[in-house]
Design an enzyme around this catalytic site. Structure first.
Site, PDB file in Angstrom:
ATOM      1  N   THR A  43       0.768  -1.301  -0.101  1.00 62.26           N
ATOM      2  CA  THR A  43      -0.057  -0.004  -0.189  1.00 62.26           C
ATOM      3  C   THR A  43       0.789   1.267  -0.061  1.00 62.26           C
ATOM      4  O   THR A  43       0.591   2.235  -0.497  1.00 62.26           O
ATOM      5  CB  THR A  43      -0.939   0.042   1.211  1.00 62.26           C
ATOM      6  OG1 THR A  43      -1.818  -1.072   1.138  1.00 62.26           O
ATOM      7  CG2 THR A  43      -1.819   1.252   1.438  1.00 62.26           C
ATOM      8  N   THR A  88       1.644  -4.300   4.367  1.00 56.35           N
ATOM      9  CA  THR A  88       1.191  -4.529   5.547  1.00 56.35           C
ATOM     10  C   THR A  88       0.891  -5.874   5.971  1.00 56.35           C
ATOM     11  O   THR A  88       0.877  -6.292   7.021  1.00 56.35           O
ATOM     12  CB  THR A  88       0.531  -3.595   6.221  1.00 56.35           C
ATOM     13  OG1 THR A  88      -0.649  -3.490   5.707  1.00 56.35           O
ATOM     14  CG2 THR A  88       1.158  -1.980   6.066  1.00 56.35           C
TER      15      THR A  88
HETATM   16  N1  ASP Z   1      -2.410  -4.892  -0.005  1.00 52.72           N
HETATM   17  C1  ASP Z   1      -1.404  -4.614   0.982  1.00 52.72           C
HETATM   18  C2  ASP Z   1      -0.214  -5.244   0.875  1.00 52.72           C
HETATM   19  O1  ASP Z   1       0.712  -5.476   0.052  1.00 52.72           O
HETATM   20  C3  ASP Z   1      -1.933  -4.028   2.259  1.00 52.72           C
HETATM   21  C4  ASP Z   1      -1.017  -3.130   2.764  1.00 52.72           C
HETATM   22  O2  ASP Z   1       0.009  -2.948   2.170  1.00 52.72           O
HETATM   23  O3  ASP Z   1      -1.560  -2.383   3.660  1.00 52.72           O
HETATM   24  O4  ASP Z   1      -0.136  -6.216   1.988  1.00 52.72           O
END
Ligand code: ASP
Length: 328
Positions: A12, A94
């Site tokens: 993200t 995340t």
């Molecule tokens: N979809 C994202 C990831 O690559 C979630 C994030 O990064 O907050 O994990």
């Protein structure tokens, strides 16, 4: 000015949504930018240090593979050989950040700190935490280098967490990253970085990086009322060399799961018992000892999985694995 290598892996923190109000479904665009573009968009280029962008991947962190882990560990090791760098910051999705952080802490023994960060709101979102988290991570890397603390850290929402304890505990909030039971190891306020406690009981073992190229298959069986052991049998049939039982509160499965786990041990699979609760110790029990099931300490199932996969790749015996889980 500290000189920090910034590795972009996607997530993200690198995501481009359809506009400032696209805070939830930005993955729909499937557009993520590289480390240089993150620095350009956040304006962080030379503001708080010499930040050198290092291109790696632009993927969602749910898509990270074992090969990506091996390449990332290798890249960190190569960058640390350049003595002009004071630290390494990794921008990461995340979703699986805690797993990559824990894994790196088990295979890296560098002379620079490694700090993982991410964001809960996309780079393009209103009040995105991308720039703030990246700045905090750079400040932590610089401060850790100054104090000779060369571990792996996780920094989001102005808090510093240890890779062992940290977990993503909320799907959306800016304070999603928490260390249940222990709390963060430090805090960041601008360039003021305070470490408030040391990680206990101490340093986890360091495994050879090349083990990441041949990690053993380890699966996680999640307990719930009525779980009949079918998943455990399927994992054994699929060739699992280890199984983590994410059991009920104290660290125990249903009677049918326990039976299936005992059969797995009989078949030569190493079984580690952890808990689905999210915090606290799984202690050794007479029953588990009798069945040859190893207690997983206070590691979450996903972190126990990584440790067990490394132990098995190294060829550790069940007794050695038991003592590693006890002492980690
Ligand atoms: N979809 C994202 C990831 O690559 C979630 C994030 O990064 O907050 O994990």
């Amino acid at each position: 000015m500290p000189k920090i290598a910034f590795i972009g892996t996607g997530g993200t923190i690198a995501s481009i949504g359809s506009g400032p109000f696209d805070l939830l479904d930005y993955n729909a665009s499937d557009e993520r930018v590289n480390a240089r573009a993150i620095l350009d968009r956040t304006g962080l280029g030379a503001a708080i240090g010499e930040i050198v962008p290092i291109d790696f991947r632009q993927i969602d962190s749910t898509a990270i593979s074992q090969a990506d882990w091996a390449d990332l560990a290798e890249l960190c090791w190569q960058l640390s050989a350049d003595a002009t760098f004071n630290g390494i910051v990794i921008g990461h999705g995340t979703a699986s950040l805690e797993e990559t952080a824990w894994l790196l802490s088990l295979v890296l023994d560098l002379k620079v700190p490694v700090v993982l960060t991410g964001s809960m709101r996309p780079l393009t979102g209103l009040s995105s935490d991308a720039g703030a988290n990246l700045a905090a991570a750079v400040n932590v890397a610089a401060a850790a280098h100054r104090s000779g603390d060369y571990g792996v850290f996780v920094v989001l929402n102005d808090e510093i967490h240890s890779p062992r304890a940290v977990t993503k505990a909320h799907t959306l909030r800016l304070n999603a990253f928490r260390s249940p039971g222990t709390g963060p190891v430090g805090a960041v306020d601008g360039q003021i970085v305070r470490f408030i406690r040391q990680e206990l009981p101490g340093k986890a073992p360091v495994f050879a990086r090349d083990l990441l190229r041949r990690l053993a298959r380890v699966d996680i069986a999640y307990s719930y009322i009525g779980a009949d052991g079918c998943a455990i049998k399927a994992f054994v049939d699929a060739g699992a060399r280890g199984i983590i039982s994410a059991g009920f509160g104290p660290g125990v499965g249903t009677p049918a799961e326990i039976e299936a786990l005992a059969e797995a041990v009989e078949a030569g699979v190493v079984v580690v018992q952890s808990s689905r609760t999210g915090a606290g110790q799984v202690v050794d029990s007479a029953n588990h000892r009798r069945l040859g099931i190893i207690p997983g300490n206070d590691l979450s199932p996903q972190k126990a999985r990584i440790l067990l996969a490394l132990c098995l790749a190294r060829g550790d015996s069940p007794d050695e694995i038991r003592s590693i889980f006890q002492s980690v």
